[in-house]
Design a protein around this motif. Sequence first.
Motif, mmCIF file in Angstrom:
data_model
loop_
_atom_site.group_PDB
_atom_site.id
_atom_site.type_symbol
_atom_site.label_atom_id
_atom_site.label_comp_id
_atom_site.label_asym_id
_atom_site.label_seq_id
_atom_site.Cartn_x
_atom_site.Cartn_y
_atom_site.Cartn_z
ATOM 1 N N GLY A 1 -29.853 0.979 37.457
ATOM 2 C CA GLY A 1 -29.663 1.471 38.812
ATOM 3 C C GLY A 1 -30.446 2.744 39.061
ATOM 4 N N MET A 2 -29.823 3.642 39.811
ATOM 5 C CA MET A 2 -30.460 4.903 40.172
ATOM 6 C C MET A 2 -29.476 6.051 39.905
ATOM 7 N N ARG A 3 -30.027 7.235 39.765
ATOM 8 C CA ARG A 3 -29.213 8.440 39.592
ATOM 9 C C ARG A 3 -29.708 9.480 40.587
ATOM 10 N N ALA A 4 -28.760 10.190 41.179
ATOM 11 C CA ALA A 4 -29.097 11.309 42.054
ATOM 12 C C ALA A 4 -28.483 12.565 41.471
ATOM 13 N N GLU A 5 -29.261 13.632 41.477
ATOM 14 C CA GLU A 5 -28.748 14.924 41.052
ATOM 15 C C GLU A 5 -28.507 15.735 42.313
ATOM 16 N N LEU A 6 -27.239 16.031 42.565
ATOM 17 C CA LEU A 6 -26.833 16.742 43.768
ATOM 18 C C LEU A 6 -26.206 18.073 43.378
ATOM 19 N N ILE B 1 -24.694 11.575 40.357
ATOM 20 C CA ILE B 1 -24.029 10.354 40.807
ATOM 21 C C ILE B 1 -24.902 9.170 40.393
ATOM 22 N N ASP B 2 -24.274 8.185 39.785
ATOM 23 C CA ASP B 2 -24.972 6.970 39.380
ATOM 24 C C ASP B 2 -24.679 5.876 40.388
ATOM 25 N N ILE B 3 -25.718 5.155 40.770
ATOM 26 C CA ILE B 3 -25.629 4.098 41.771
ATOM 27 C C ILE B 3 -26.177 2.820 41.161
ATOM 28 N N SER B 4 -25.399 1.739 41.292
ATOM 29 C CA SER B 4 -25.835 0.463 40.725
ATOM 30 C C SER B 4 -25.146 -0.681 41.461
ATOM 31 N N MET C 1 -32.668 15.027 48.923
ATOM 32 C CA MET C 1 -32.067 14.397 47.768
ATOM 33 C C MET C 1 -33.152 13.655 46.994
ATOM 34 N N ASP C 2 -33.038 13.724 45.694
ATOM 35 C CA ASP C 2 -33.970 13.006 44.830
ATOM 36 C C ASP C 2 -33.196 11.978 44.020
ATOM 37 N N PHE C 3 -33.792 10.802 43.872
ATOM 38 C CA PHE C 3 -33.171 9.713 43.126
ATOM 39 C C PHE C 3 -34.103 9.321 41.987
ATOM 40 N N TYR C 4 -33.521 9.014 40.829
ATOM 41 C CA TYR C 4 -34.294 8.702 39.633
ATOM 42 C C TYR C 4 -33.879 7.341 39.089
ATOM 43 N N LEU C 5 -34.859 6.587 38.646
ATOM 44 C CA LEU C 5 -34.621 5.284 38.052
ATOM 45 C C LEU C 5 -33.892 5.450 36.722
ATOM 46 N N LYS C 6 -32.859 4.646 36.518
ATOM 47 C CA LYS C 6 -32.214 4.546 35.213
ATOM 48 C C LYS C 6 -32.144 3.067 34.877
ATOM 49 N N GLU C 7 -31.705 2.733 33.690
ATOM 50 C CA GLU C 7 -31.797 1.346 33.232
ATOM 51 C C GLU C 7 -31.142 0.341 34.177
#
Length: 129
Positions: A9-14, A19-22, A1-7
């Motif tokens: 929180g984080m976002r994962a592309e599955l 999915i957005d995580i904050s 799984m890869d997670f990317y920084l967003k303003e």
Amino acid sequence: MDFYLKENGMRAELPYGEIDISGNEDYGYRPFQLMVASIAGCSASVFRKILEKQRTEIADLQVHAEVERNPEEANRIEKITLKYTVKGRQLDPEKLYKNMEIARKNCSMIRSVEGSITIEEHIDTVELS
């Protein structure tokens, strides 16, 4: 799984989608919600598979999760109570609890948190006519 920084929180592309995580519910799922969802979802999925193998027919299965957190320890999850509501015909509560024990032993998420989070399960049955 890869997670990317967003303003916020984080976002994962599955494979199923993003999915957005904050830490703020306005911007995504909170980490504790995802953990509880993983535990409840895994437990319910394994339980359902076992019921199918046992040829226990159910009309519906719902799970309500109650979470106890400790604000003294970074809001650590201390306990999760899973309250199952099983709807069907000729349901045997004793057999359901035995199958729940088998499910518990085969749920990777519950097994992963054993010893650090208390997990309790309760089953209510609704008999359909």
